[in-house]
Design a protein around this motif. Structure first.
Motif, mmCIF file in Angstrom:
data_model
loop_
_atom_site.group_PDB
_atom_site.id
_atom_site.type_symbol
_atom_site.label_atom_id
_atom_site.label_comp_id
_atom_site.label_asym_id
_atom_site.label_seq_id
_atom_site.Cartn_x
_atom_site.Cartn_y
_atom_site.Cartn_z
ATOM 1 N N LEU A 1 -71.724 46.371 -27.851
ATOM 2 C CA LEU A 1 -72.284 45.621 -28.793
ATOM 3 C C LEU A 1 -73.230 45.774 -29.619
ATOM 4 O O LEU A 1 -72.725 46.078 -31.339
ATOM 5 C CB LEU A 1 -71.470 44.691 -29.431
ATOM 6 N N CYS A 2 -73.833 45.948 -29.438
ATOM 7 C CA CYS A 2 -75.542 45.646 -29.419
ATOM 8 C C CYS A 2 -75.987 47.228 -30.065
ATOM 9 O O CYS A 2 -76.586 47.467 -30.882
ATOM 10 C CB CYS A 2 -76.256 44.881 -29.164
ATOM 11 N N VAL A 3 -75.146 48.583 -29.301
ATOM 12 C CA VAL A 3 -75.609 49.299 -29.111
ATOM 13 C C VAL A 3 -75.734 49.875 -30.715
ATOM 14 O O VAL A 3 -76.394 50.406 -31.343
ATOM 15 C CB VAL A 3 -74.855 50.113 -27.543
ATOM 16 N N PRO A 4 -74.170 50.126 -30.842
ATOM 17 C CA PRO A 4 -73.877 50.430 -32.364
ATOM 18 C C PRO A 4 -74.783 49.926 -33.698
ATOM 19 O O PRO A 4 -74.714 49.839 -34.556
ATOM 20 C CB PRO A 4 -72.523 50.566 -32.429
ATOM 21 N N VAL A 5 -74.928 48.174 -33.270
ATOM 22 C CA VAL A 5 -75.626 47.539 -34.378
ATOM 23 C C VAL A 5 -76.642 47.719 -34.270
ATOM 24 O O VAL A 5 -77.309 48.204 -35.291
ATOM 25 C CB VAL A 5 -75.471 46.004 -34.023
ATOM 26 N N VAL A 6 -77.748 48.703 -33.305
ATOM 27 C CA VAL A 6 -79.007 49.052 -33.275
ATOM 28 C C VAL A 6 -78.860 50.333 -34.218
ATOM 29 O O VAL A 6 -79.587 51.100 -34.770
ATOM 30 C CB VAL A 6 -80.042 49.235 -32.148
ATOM 31 N N ILE A 7 -78.267 51.338 -33.442
ATOM 32 C CA ILE A 7 -78.344 52.341 -34.373
ATOM 33 C C ILE A 7 -77.860 52.688 -35.722
ATOM 34 O O ILE A 7 -78.289 53.550 -36.369
ATOM 35 C CB ILE A 7 -76.705 53.859 -33.815
ATOM 36 N N PHE A 8 -76.521 51.312 -36.764
ATOM 37 C CA PHE A 8 -76.624 51.471 -37.573
ATOM 38 C C PHE A 8 -77.531 51.002 -38.525
ATOM 39 O O PHE A 8 -78.158 51.645 -39.485
ATOM 40 C CB PHE A 8 -75.162 50.274 -37.564
ATOM 41 N N VAL A 9 -78.731 50.741 -37.881
ATOM 42 C CA VAL A 9 -79.791 49.135 -37.904
ATOM 43 C C VAL A 9 -81.156 50.754 -38.494
ATOM 44 O O VAL A 9 -81.815 51.074 -39.441
ATOM 45 C CB VAL A 9 -80.797 48.644 -37.269
ATOM 46 N N ILE A 10 -80.765 51.453 -37.009
ATOM 47 C CA ILE A 10 -81.802 52.537 -37.012
ATOM 48 C C ILE A 10 -82.145 53.810 -38.461
ATOM 49 O O ILE A 10 -82.852 54.385 -38.723
ATOM 50 C CB ILE A 10 -82.224 52.996 -35.443
ATOM 51 N N PHE A 11 -80.570 53.962 -37.497
ATOM 52 C CA PHE A 11 -80.274 55.594 -38.317
ATOM 53 C C PHE A 11 -79.208 55.355 -40.179
ATOM 54 O O PHE A 11 -79.435 56.209 -40.460
ATOM 55 C CB PHE A 11 -79.801 56.407 -37.133
ATOM 56 N N ILE A 12 -78.433 54.559 -40.093
ATOM 57 C CA ILE A 12 -77.226 54.220 -41.032
ATOM 58 C C ILE A 12 -77.959 53.298 -42.090
ATOM 59 O O ILE A 12 -77.857 54.246 -43.460
ATOM 60 C CB ILE A 12 -75.787 53.767 -40.765
#
Length: 244
Positions: free
Chosen positions: A196-207
């Motif tokens: 679950l942390c993977v999409p959260v990190v992607i959201f924080v960095i890119f979105i």
């Protein structure tokens, strides 16, 4: 269900919480002492060292250097105080039974566990946010006093409200997902939590820069607002060997 059981077992974990609180207190004291230790002062007038003459050494004027050091010490002390204050709040919520009262309120409202979580978590987050408002206000006062912020108090309160709303929504969803994973897979929940942390990190960095940041800031090309500042920044970068 796991979340409700956790609130119900707060009184049985008092000794453990005291041990954790004392450990964090000792760690905070150690970090504060280390951060406020005397640091070497730069020598005014020296622009290069004898061993490496090509390296430029930037120094502040004496008045600004003193102001910068005063700000550093004040922020460090505030960080130490905030740590103790946060621990005191959590211990007060524990020993005053506030968590249990939130649990009881949720159980009286609905019998569905996930709805109980939707009641307890937002109330808990809002409670902590409101209790830490004095600290947030003082931090903004310090930023304004030292010229680090020109934001008006009306704008600051607007940002505080938006931050609280985002925090309630995001943290509630993530915590509910975590407890759902614990219920469904008591042995491998940590692995699914990592996934679950993977999409959260992607959201924080890119979105987040495209979705959340515009809620608080207005991004416009600096050339349109202050072209003279652009020239000064490029001059400083070129002096440091950077071509932006």
């Amino acid at each position: 269900r796991c979340m409700m059981s956790a609130f119900a077992g707060l009184n049985r974990t008092g000794a453990t919480m005291r041990l954790i609180a004392v450990s964090f207190l000792l760690l905070a004291i150690f970090l504060s002492i280390s951060a406020t230790a005397q640091t070497p002062q730069p020598q005014s007038g020296d622009t290069a060292s004898s061993s490496s003459p090509a390296i430029l050494r930037y120094t502040l004027p004496p008045d600004k250097l003193q102001k910068a050091r005063a700000l550093y010490l004040q922020v460090t002390r505030l960080t130490f105080i905030d740590t103790l204050y946060g621990l005191a709040l959590l211990l007060a919520i524990l020993y005053l039974g506030i968590g249990a009262r939130l649990r009881d309120l949720a159980e009286r409202t609905t019998k569905r566990k996930w709805l109980q979580g939707l009641i307890v978590l937002p109330l808990f987050i809002v409670l902590l946010s409101v209790l830490t408002v004095p600290s947030d206000l003082y931090h903004q006062h310090i930023r304004s006093k030292y010229g680090l912020s020109v934001q008006t108090w009306a704008s600051w309160w607007g940002d505080w409200g938006k931050t609280l709303l985002l925090t309630v929504v995001i943290e509630t969803v993530l915590v509910l997902l975590l407890y759902a994973m614990i219920r469904r897979s008591p042995r491998r929940w940590w692995f699914y939590g990592w996934l679950l942390c993977v999409p959260v990190v992607i959201f924080v960095i890119f979105i987040a820069p495209l979705v959340i940041e515009p809620m608080f800031f207005q991004f416009t090309p600096l050339e349109q607002k202050n072209p003279e500042l652009v020239t000064q920044i490029e001059r400083v970068g070129h002096r440091g060997g950077l071509d932006i």
